[in-house]
Design a protein around this motif. Structure first.
Motif, short mmCIF file in Angstrom:
data_model
loop_
_atom_site.label_atom_id
_atom_site.label_comp_id
_atom_site.label_asym_id
_atom_site.label_seq_id
_atom_site.Cartn_x
_atom_site.Cartn_y
_atom_site.Cartn_z
N ARG A 74 10.61 -5.91 -8.60
CA ARG A 74 9.58 -5.32 -9.45
C ARG A 74 9.47 -3.83 -9.11
N PRO A 75 8.99 -3.00 -10.04
CA PRO A 75 8.75 -1.60 -9.68
C PRO A 75 7.78 -1.50 -8.50
N CYS A 76 8.08 -0.65 -7.55
CA CYS A 76 7.25 -0.50 -6.35
C CYS A 76 5.87 0.04 -6.67
N SER A 77 5.69 0.59 -7.86
CA SER A 77 4.39 1.14 -8.26
C SER A 77 3.43 0.07 -8.78
N PHE A 78 3.93 -1.15 -8.97
CA PHE A 78 3.10 -2.25 -9.44
C PHE A 78 2.03 -2.56 -8.39
N LEU A 79 0.86 -2.97 -8.82
CA LEU A 79 -0.22 -3.30 -7.89
C LEU A 79 -0.21 -4.79 -7.59
N ASN A 80 0.05 -5.14 -6.35
CA ASN A 80 0.15 -6.53 -5.89
C ASN A 80 -0.66 -6.72 -4.62
N PRO A 81 -1.16 -7.92 -4.38
CA PRO A 81 -1.60 -8.28 -3.03
C PRO A 81 -0.36 -8.29 -2.13
N PHE A 82 -0.52 -8.48 -0.83
CA PHE A 82 0.65 -8.45 0.05
C PHE A 82 0.43 -9.34 1.26
#
Length: 162
Positions: free
Chosen positions: A149-157
């Motif tokens: 996924r694009p690294c700029s996407f907002l995800n939990p981690f």
């Protein structure tokens, strides 16, 4: 610095850092095969998540086996509230990426190439060069498989400490 229940507290800055002890993982962390894991539900870009982990003397999760991948998904992501679409909200950043060389995925905290992968069918997007260029970071899906996924996407981690 003061030590308090597996944490080091820097009195000048008031920041708490996790410290693993011989007794196992700290509060709110889960242990699996001698690694401690924490699921941060705050949404962040991959780089923000990486820096957050490093500021706590940990790193984004590095998945070494299918069993570990399945355990992480089952423990942290597979919830009754997850939508049926696999790429939606029940996902989390891992430390995997191909930021250095396109198509050569590696773990961020380790100089070694990945010895294991668990890609969702059709992933990574290397088969589509246009998509592949913008998709450099790996997130874990609720079924234990991986997606780029694009690294700029907002995800939990999910981060870990060994």
């Amino acid at each position: 610095m003061q030590t308090q229940q597996n944490f080091l507290t820097d009195s000048e800055e008031g920041i708490m850092y996790y410290q693993k002890t011989e007794k196992g993982c700290g509060s709110q962390w889960l242990e699996y095969r001698n690694h401690c894991y924490f699921h941060n539900q705050m949404k962040a870009t991959w780089t923000e998540a990486k820096l957050w982990c490093e500021s706590r003397y940990a790193h984004l999760v590095e998945i070494e086996s299918k069993e570990e991948s399945d355990w992480l998904a089952r423990t942290f992501l597979l919830k009754d509230t997850c939508p049926s679409f696999i790429f939606d909200t029940s996902v989390a950043w891992t430390g995997g990426n191909d930021l250095v060389i396109e198509g050569q995925y590696q773990w961020n905290d380790s100089p070694l190439a990945m010895n294991f992968s668990n890609w969702f069918p059709g992933e990574p997007s290397a088969g589509d060069p246009v998509k592949a260029i913008s998709k450099d970071c790996i997130d874990l899906l609720k079924n234990g498989e991986w997606n780029d996924r694009p690294c700029s996407f907002l995800n939990p981690f999910i981060y870990e400490m060994t």
